[in-house]
Design a protein around this motif. Structure first.
Motif, mmCIF file in Angstrom:
data_model
loop_
_atom_site.group_PDB
_atom_site.id
_atom_site.type_symbol
_atom_site.label_atom_id
_atom_site.label_comp_id
_atom_site.label_asym_id
_atom_site.label_seq_id
_atom_site.Cartn_x
_atom_site.Cartn_y
_atom_site.Cartn_z
ATOM 1 N N LEU A 246 -0.319 -12.249 6.418
ATOM 2 C CA LEU A 246 0.622 -11.131 6.414
ATOM 3 C C LEU A 246 1.459 -11.100 5.143
ATOM 4 N N ALA A 247 1.791 -12.265 4.611
ATOM 5 C CA ALA A 247 2.597 -12.299 3.383
ATOM 6 C C ALA A 247 1.826 -11.676 2.226
ATOM 7 N N SER A 248 0.541 -11.979 2.132
ATOM 8 C CA SER A 248 -0.287 -11.393 1.065
ATOM 9 C C SER A 248 -0.415 -9.892 1.247
ATOM 10 N N LEU A 249 -0.635 -9.453 2.480
ATOM 11 C CA LEU A 249 -0.755 -8.017 2.731
ATOM 12 C C LEU A 249 0.530 -7.284 2.354
ATOM 13 N N ARG A 250 1.649 -7.894 2.652
ATOM 14 C CA ARG A 250 2.936 -7.260 2.313
ATOM 15 C C ARG A 250 3.070 -7.111 0.798
ATOM 16 N N ARG A 251 2.664 -8.139 0.051
ATOM 17 C CA ARG A 251 2.730 -8.068 -1.411
ATOM 18 C C ARG A 251 1.780 -6.993 -1.937
ATOM 19 N N PHE A 253 0.743 -4.239 -0.385
ATOM 20 C CA PHE A 253 1.245 -2.896 -0.106
ATOM 21 C C PHE A 253 2.473 -2.576 -0.955
ATOM 22 N N ASP A 254 3.234 -3.590 -1.345
ATOM 23 C CA ASP A 254 4.318 -3.367 -2.299
ATOM 24 C C ASP A 254 3.751 -2.912 -3.645
ATOM 25 N N LEU A 255 2.613 -3.473 -4.029
ATOM 26 C CA LEU A 255 1.944 -3.076 -5.268
ATOM 27 C C LEU A 255 1.573 -1.592 -5.233
ATOM 28 N N PHE A 256 1.024 -1.152 -4.101
ATOM 29 C CA PHE A 256 0.634 0.254 -3.985
ATOM 30 C C PHE A 256 1.855 1.166 -3.936
ATOM 31 N N GLU A 257 2.945 0.657 -3.361
ATOM 32 C CA GLU A 257 4.144 1.472 -3.234
ATOM 33 C C GLU A 257 4.815 1.674 -4.590
ATOM 34 N N GLN A 258 4.910 0.608 -5.389
ATOM 35 C CA GLN A 258 5.618 0.693 -6.656
ATOM 36 C C GLN A 258 4.797 1.377 -7.744
ATOM 37 N N LYS A 259 3.503 1.148 -7.766
ATOM 38 C CA LYS A 259 2.551 1.810 -8.663
ATOM 39 C C LYS A 259 2.687 1.436 -10.131
ATOM 40 N N SER A 260 3.804 0.844 -10.553
ATOM 41 C CA SER A 260 3.997 0.595 -11.979
ATOM 42 C C SER A 260 2.963 -0.395 -12.513
ATOM 43 N N HIS A 261 2.653 -1.436 -11.728
ATOM 44 C CA HIS A 261 1.670 -2.416 -12.195
ATOM 45 C C HIS A 261 0.275 -1.793 -12.200
ATOM 46 N N GLU A 289 -4.491 -13.485 -6.453
ATOM 47 C CA GLU A 289 -5.766 -14.186 -6.440
ATOM 48 C C GLU A 289 -6.732 -13.586 -5.428
ATOM 49 N N GLU A 290 -6.206 -12.914 -4.407
ATOM 50 C CA GLU A 290 -7.066 -12.398 -3.348
ATOM 51 C C GLU A 290 -7.783 -11.105 -3.740
#
Length: 339
Positions: A246-251, A253-261, A289-290
């Motif tokens: 769950l911790a990886s999934l949360r990270r 989805f944060d990536l998709f939310e912020q979009k800057s990276h 890594e995933e």
């Protein structure tokens, strides 16, 4: 690394991608077709582990690939076979795009990538010529003005600016006429330079108005250029390698939310030719890594204007993903070039 070790590494990675289970020496002996003893295979696997190409999970005697192992595999060992079923998809996609506007092409491309890969599809919207074709001002109240901006691609943006002083509609018309007559087709950065040095003959209040319009117009086009369309994030919930953490999934989805990276990654990919593969954990381009990311640039009339790709688990069928991304990039290029 000798040929025997290369064959065993290739076989191990292919079996792991297919089955998702750590690969032991007995399985490797059967799958590789090499007539080697179990002891010899264990020795080769130990050498591959020393090279950082495979690793042994604590819960199993088998081995799994590392990011470095995946990189060697995709760069030197991968055989790409034609993906079945994409011809019909391509025809359907072409027919769907025949009558839609460019932004819908981008949205449908992201959906196509997700549907074909069963992972996440991402598309960076085309880089736009940061120039304006036409501008108009509409007085809403004494100090609120609607700026109507038509960019070089024909898209219309509306923005409201607040002024320190009131303007009449005739003053607004004068300012718009001057901008359209003298600067249409230029970028807002160029217009700003002209306004600083070439308009001493204009009244100061008109120059102030035009400078405010240039600032808000530049911001409007910049916001358009930063658009990333994402489709299929929920597909990652069905990926066994990811769903248990769950911790990886949360990270993620944060990536998709912020979009800057994502924007940074896609922008880097746009400067490269052909399909590119980024494997998570091997550098800071993909910080997880995933995950692995497969991207390709797409073109309009022979000029690269954006990037698209698939985001999925590191354990994925890279040969299939390469084909999906490559085909979609060609379909999008054709659809946008025919506009």
């Amino acid at each position: 690394m000798d040929e025997r070790a290369r064959v065993l590494l290739k076989t191990l990675i292919e079996r792991y991608i297919a089955d998702g289970q750590p690969i032991g020496s007995r399985t490797l002996s059967r799958a590789s077709g090499l007539e080697l003893s179990a002891a010899t295979i264990r020795n080769v696997m130990a050498d591959l582990e020393d090279l950082g190409l495979i690793t042994s999970p604590h819960t199993s005697a088998g081995r799994v690939p590392t990011p470095r192992g995946y990189r060697l595999f995709v760069d030197t060992m991968l055989t790409v076979h034609p993906v079945t079923g994409t011809d019909d998809v391509g025809e359907n996609f072409r027919s769907q795009l025949a009558t839609v506007e460019p932004q819908k092409v981008i949205v449908q491309a992201a959906q196509l990538l997700s549907n074909l890969s069963h992972f996440v599809g991402v598309v960076m919207s085309p880089r736009r010529n940061a120039a304006f074709r036409h501008i108009e001002f509409l007085r809403l109240s004494e100090q609120r003005i609607l700026v109507i901006l038509v960019d070089a691609g024909g898209d219309v943006q509306n923005r409201i600016i607040l002024t320190d002083q009131p303007y009449t509609q005739s003053q607004l018309t004068e300012a718009a006429n001057y901008l359209n007559a003298n600067y249409s087709g230029l970028s807002f950065e160029q217009v700003a330079g002209h306004l600083r040095g070439e308009v001493e003959h204009l009244r100061s209040e008109i120059v102030t108005l035009m400078q405010a319009a240039v600032a808000v117009g530049s911001q409007a086009l910049a916001e358009q250029q930063e658009q990333v369309v994402i489709s299929g994030q929920q597909q990652l919930l069905n990926v066994e390698d990811l769903s248990g953490n769950l911790a990886s999934l949360r990270r993620l989805f944060d990536l998709f939310e912020q979009k800057s990276h994502l924007l940074k990654l896609l922008d880097v990919s746009a400067r490269a030719e052909g399909v590119r593969i980024y494997i998570g954990g091997e550098n800071d381009v993909v910080p997880f890594e995933e995950l692995s990311v497969i991207t390709a640039p797409y073109e309009v009339d022979g000029k690269v204007v954006g990037t698209l790709g698939v985001i999925g688990p590191t354990r994925m069928a890279y040969d299939r993903m390469i084909q999906i991304v490559d085909i979609t990039a060609k379909l999008v290029s054709n659809a946008l070039s025919q506009r």
